[in-house]
Scaffold this motif. Structure first.
Motif, PDB file in Angstrom:
ATOM      1  N   PHE A  71      33.496  53.527 -21.013  1.00  0.00           N
ATOM      2  CA  PHE A  71      33.738  52.862 -22.289  1.00  0.00           C
ATOM      3  C   PHE A  71      34.283  53.914 -23.255  1.00  0.00           C
ATOM      4  N   ILE A  72      35.606  53.969 -23.347  1.00  0.00           N
ATOM      5  CA  ILE A  72      36.273  54.940 -24.216  1.00  0.00           C
ATOM      6  C   ILE A  72      36.877  54.191 -25.407  1.00  0.00           C
ATOM      7  N   ALA A  73      36.607  54.685 -26.614  1.00  0.00           N
ATOM      8  CA  ALA A  73      37.142  54.053 -27.824  1.00  0.00           C
ATOM      9  C   ALA A  73      37.704  55.124 -28.748  1.00  0.00           C
ATOM     10  N   SER A  74      38.722  54.748 -29.501  1.00  0.00           N
ATOM     11  CA  SER A  74      39.332  55.654 -30.479  1.00  0.00           C
ATOM     12  C   SER A  74      38.563  55.523 -31.790  1.00  0.00           C
ATOM     13  N   ILE A  75      37.698  56.499 -32.084  1.00  0.00           N
ATOM     14  CA  ILE A  75      36.812  56.423 -33.245  1.00  0.00           C
ATOM     15  C   ILE A  75      36.664  57.797 -33.886  1.00  0.00           C
ATOM     16  N   ASP A  76      36.129  57.800 -35.094  1.00  0.00           N
ATOM     17  CA  ASP A  76      35.669  59.031 -35.722  1.00  0.00           C
ATOM     18  C   ASP A  76      34.246  59.255 -35.221  1.00  0.00           C
ATOM     19  N   LEU A 108      32.587  50.668 -40.342  1.00  0.00           N
ATOM     20  CA  LEU A 108      33.112  49.757 -39.324  1.00  0.00           C
ATOM     21  C   LEU A 108      34.375  49.042 -39.812  1.00  0.00           C
ATOM     22  N   VAL A 109      34.417  48.681 -41.087  1.00  0.00           N
ATOM     23  CA  VAL A 109      35.629  48.057 -41.637  1.00  0.00           C
ATOM     24  C   VAL A 109      36.787  49.039 -41.577  1.00  0.00           C
ATOM     25  N   ASN A 110      36.546  50.306 -41.935  1.00  0.00           N
ATOM     26  CA  ASN A 110      37.599  51.320 -41.881  1.00  0.00           C
ATOM     27  C   ASN A 110      38.090  51.567 -40.457  1.00  0.00           C
ATOM     28  N   HIS A 111      37.237  51.299 -39.478  1.00  0.00           N
ATOM     29  CA  HIS A 111      37.617  51.459 -38.068  1.00  0.00           C
ATOM     30  C   HIS A 111      38.278  50.207 -37.502  1.00  0.00           C
ATOM     31  N   GLY A 112      38.324  49.133 -38.288  1.00  0.00           N
ATOM     32  CA  GLY A 112      38.904  47.884 -37.787  1.00  0.00           C
ATOM     33  C   GLY A 112      38.029  47.177 -36.780  1.00  0.00           C
ATOM     34  N   CYS A 113      36.719  47.440 -36.819  1.00  0.00           N
ATOM     35  CA  CYS A 113      35.783  46.819 -35.869  1.00  0.00           C
ATOM     36  C   CYS A 113      35.314  45.454 -36.382  1.00  0.00           C
ATOM     37  N   SER A 114      35.101  44.537 -35.450  1.00  0.00           N
ATOM     38  CA  SER A 114      34.413  43.289 -35.774  1.00  0.00           C
ATOM     39  C   SER A 114      32.922  43.524 -35.545  1.00  0.00           C
ATOM     40  N   PHE A 115      32.082  42.966 -36.398  1.00  0.00           N
ATOM     41  CA  PHE A 115      30.646  43.201 -36.234  1.00  0.00           C
ATOM     42  C   PHE A 115      29.857  42.059 -36.848  1.00  0.00           C
ATOM     43  N   SER A 116      28.613  41.926 -36.407  1.00  0.00           N
ATOM     44  CA  SER A 116      27.745  40.869 -36.934  1.00  0.00           C
ATOM     45  C   SER A 116      26.295  41.283 -36.762  1.00  0.00           C
ATOM     46  N   LEU A 117      25.470  40.815 -37.673  1.00  0.00           N
ATOM     47  CA  LEU A 117      24.027  41.029 -37.612  1.00  0.00           C
ATOM     48  C   LEU A 117      23.376  39.656 -37.652  1.00  0.00           C
ATOM     49  N   SER A 118      22.598  39.329 -36.629  1.00  0.00           N
ATOM     50  CA  SER A 118      22.078  37.963 -36.539  1.00  0.00           C
ATOM     51  C   SER A 118      20.722  37.941 -35.863  1.00  0.00           C
ATOM     52  N   THR A 119      20.087  36.777 -35.941  1.00  0.00           N
ATOM     53  CA  THR A 119      18.830  36.511 -35.230  1.00  0.00           C
ATOM     54  C   THR A 119      19.095  35.370 -34.264  1.00  0.00           C
ATOM     55  N   GLY A 162      12.116  36.247 -33.278  1.00  0.00           N
ATOM     56  CA  GLY A 162      11.613  37.511 -32.765  1.00  0.00           C
ATOM     57  C   GLY A 162      12.678  38.362 -32.109  1.00  0.00           C
ATOM     58  N   CYS A 163      13.912  38.242 -32.569  1.00  0.00           N
ATOM     59  CA  CYS A 163      15.014  39.013 -31.978  1.00  0.00           C
ATOM     60  C   CYS A 163      16.088  39.254 -33.037  1.00  0.00           C
ATOM     61  N   THR A 164      16.448  40.511 -33.230  1.00  0.00           N
ATOM     62  CA  THR A 164      17.531  40.868 -34.149  1.00  0.00           C
ATOM     63  C   THR A 164      18.612  41.577 -33.348  1.00  0.00           C
ATOM     64  N   GLN A 165      19.848  41.200 -33.560  1.00  0.00           N
ATOM     65  CA  GLN A 165      20.951  41.718 -32.750  1.00  0.00           C
ATOM     66  C   GLN A 165      22.111  42.166 -33.645  1.00  0.00           C
ATOM     67  N   PHE A 166      22.528  43.409 -33.455  1.00  0.00           N
ATOM     68  CA  PHE A 166      23.721  43.907 -34.137  1.00  0.00           C
ATOM     69  C   PHE A 166      24.803  44.098 -33.084  1.00  0.00           C
ATOM     70  N   ARG A 167      25.937  43.439 -33.279  1.00  0.00           N
ATOM     71  CA  ARG A 167      27.020  43.456 -32.312  1.00  0.00           C
ATOM     72  C   ARG A 167      28.253  44.106 -32.922  1.00  0.00           C
ATOM     73  N   ILE A 168      28.844  45.048 -32.208  1.00  0.00           N
ATOM     74  CA  ILE A 168      30.052  45.731 -32.654  1.00  0.00           C
ATOM     75  C   ILE A 168      31.135  45.567 -31.581  1.00  0.00           C
ATOM     76  N   GLU A 169      32.323  45.158 -32.014  1.00  0.00           N
ATOM     77  CA  GLU A 169      33.461  45.061 -31.109  1.00  0.00           C
ATOM     78  C   GLU A 169      34.542  46.035 -31.591  1.00  0.00           C
ATOM     79  N   PHE A 170      34.856  47.031 -30.762  1.00  0.00           N
ATOM     80  CA  PHE A 170      35.812  48.065 -31.122  1.00  0.00           C
ATOM     81  C   PHE A 170      37.247  47.590 -30.866  1.00  0.00           C
ATOM     82  N   GLU A 171      38.170  48.161 -31.622  1.00  0.00           N
ATOM     83  CA  GLU A 171      39.594  47.847 -31.422  1.00  0.00           C
ATOM     84  C   GLU A 171      40.062  48.347 -30.071  1.00  0.00           C
ATOM     85  N   LEU A 172      41.072  47.680 -29.524  1.00  0.00           N
ATOM     86  CA  LEU A 172      41.673  48.121 -28.267  1.00  0.00           C
ATOM     87  C   LEU A 172      42.446  49.412 -28.486  1.00  0.00           C
TER      88      LEU A 172
END
Length: 336
Positions: A230-235, A311-322, A326-336
């Motif tokens: 899993f290689i991504a172009s990030i800071d 994450l906005v500066n990286h162009g990532c999509s993300f969400s924080l949800s339940t 009894g479950c909290t999930q943070f999801r990050i989708e990196f740019e191609l």
């Protein structure tokens, strides 16, 4: 007969014009039938979360996957509301109705406001933080200088009680400076310097930072990492700060003997951090990522704001949800 033919042609032309106008509209338009089932969505509406395929046709809004469809269904006819999804994405929705063969049908106009509102929020809190930082730093610097001068005098005069009180004041003053420094970091966040980075190795490094704390609190750190690289172009340093904040939040939300699950999907460019804490109450969902908002007693509301900015500066999509109780999930989708 000629008049009827002309009116029929005019009616067809108007229908074609209306259809073309709806298709070209920069906002999402959703049309419902007499019973509230979706009959038409323009291309912009199909770009909304959960609406991304033709299978939405014939469904109620509440049957659309994700929170947006449910929120749209609850909008009252004739009203205009701002809907916040996953604490980040914001939509302006208007629900109205029209007559079709003498019966009323409803339609919705949905416009995404995320970028405009985030920019407006950012300009507002940057101005406030700069003003606060200027005033506080000017005061704390001068006060610390005076306090340290008195500290030397009290040490020479051997006044331990007074010295202890003075040290408390110095420490509190330093905490105030650190408090403002945390806010200023959001304002001074530099543009990301991206390099190709192994996300799995970065996650292992973050685990190393928290391994002792996890063991002390009997928190089970579980992995579900993709077998593919899993290689991504990030800071690297900025994304590491994001991961540290998210893991810290997860630890603070869980009791002892909790479970933290880190998952990756290389083909989807996706990283998920999930904990079994109490979850996010529905009444707080819309306040997530709001600057200065925190559910913690002594929280500053900086952590998630910083995460959002990076994450906005990286162009990532993300969400924080339940996704379930009894479950909290943070999801990050990196740019191609």
């Amino acid at each position: 007969m000629e008049r009827l033919r002309q009116e029929r042609v005019l009616n067809q032309e108007q229908n074609l014009f209306l259809k073309a106008l709806i298709e070209a509209s920069p906002v999402g338009i959703i049309i419902l039938d007499f019973d509230g089932f979706i009959t038409d969505c323009n291309p912009e509406a199909l770009n909304l979360p959960g609406f991304g395929n033709e299978e939405v046709m014939g469904k109620h809004l509440g049957q659309i996957p994700g929170p947006l469809g449910i929120a749209l269904e609850q909008v009252s006819v004739g009203s205009s509301e701002i809907i916040r999804v996953s604490g980040v994405h914001m939509y302006k929705c208007q629900k109205a109705q029209f007559l079709d063969r003498g019966a009323k049908r409803q339609f919705l106009i949905v416009e995404e406001l995320t970028e405009a509102i985030l920019e407006s929020e950012k300009n507002a809190y940057e101005k406030v933080i700069r003003m606060m930082s200027h005033e506080v730093n000017n005061s704390t610097g001068a006060i610390n200088s005076i306090l340290h001068t008195f500290e030397k005098t009290l040490k020479q005069q051997n006044l331990p009680d007074h010295l202890e009180a003075l040290e408390v004041a110095i420490t509190r003053n330093e905490h105030l400076g650190q408090f403002m420094k945390n806010f200023a970091e959001v304002v001074r966040l530099p543009e990301p310097q991206k390099t190709n980075t192994d996300i799995h190795k970065l996650l292992i490094q973050v685990y190393t930072l928290y391994a002792v704390e996890a063991k002390r609190r009997n928190i089970q750190w579980q992995w579900d990492l993709d077998t593919e690289d899993f290689i991504a172009s990030i800071d690297r340093s900025q994304i590491e700060q994001v991961l540290v904040n998210l893991v810290k939040n997860a630890f603070e939300s869980m009791e002892a003997h909790g479970h933290l699950l880190i998952s990756t999907r290389a083909s989807e460019r996706c990283l998920i951090i999930q904990d079994d804490g109490p979850g996010i109450p529905p009444e707080l969902q819309n306040k997530l990522f709001t600057p200065f908002f925190s559910t913690k007693t002594h929280g500053q509301g900086v952590g998630l704001t910083l995460v959002r900015e990076i994450l906005v500066n990286h162009g990532c999509s993300f969400s924080l949800s339940t996704p379930k109780p009894g479950c909290t999930q943070f999801r990050i989708e990196f740019e191609l």
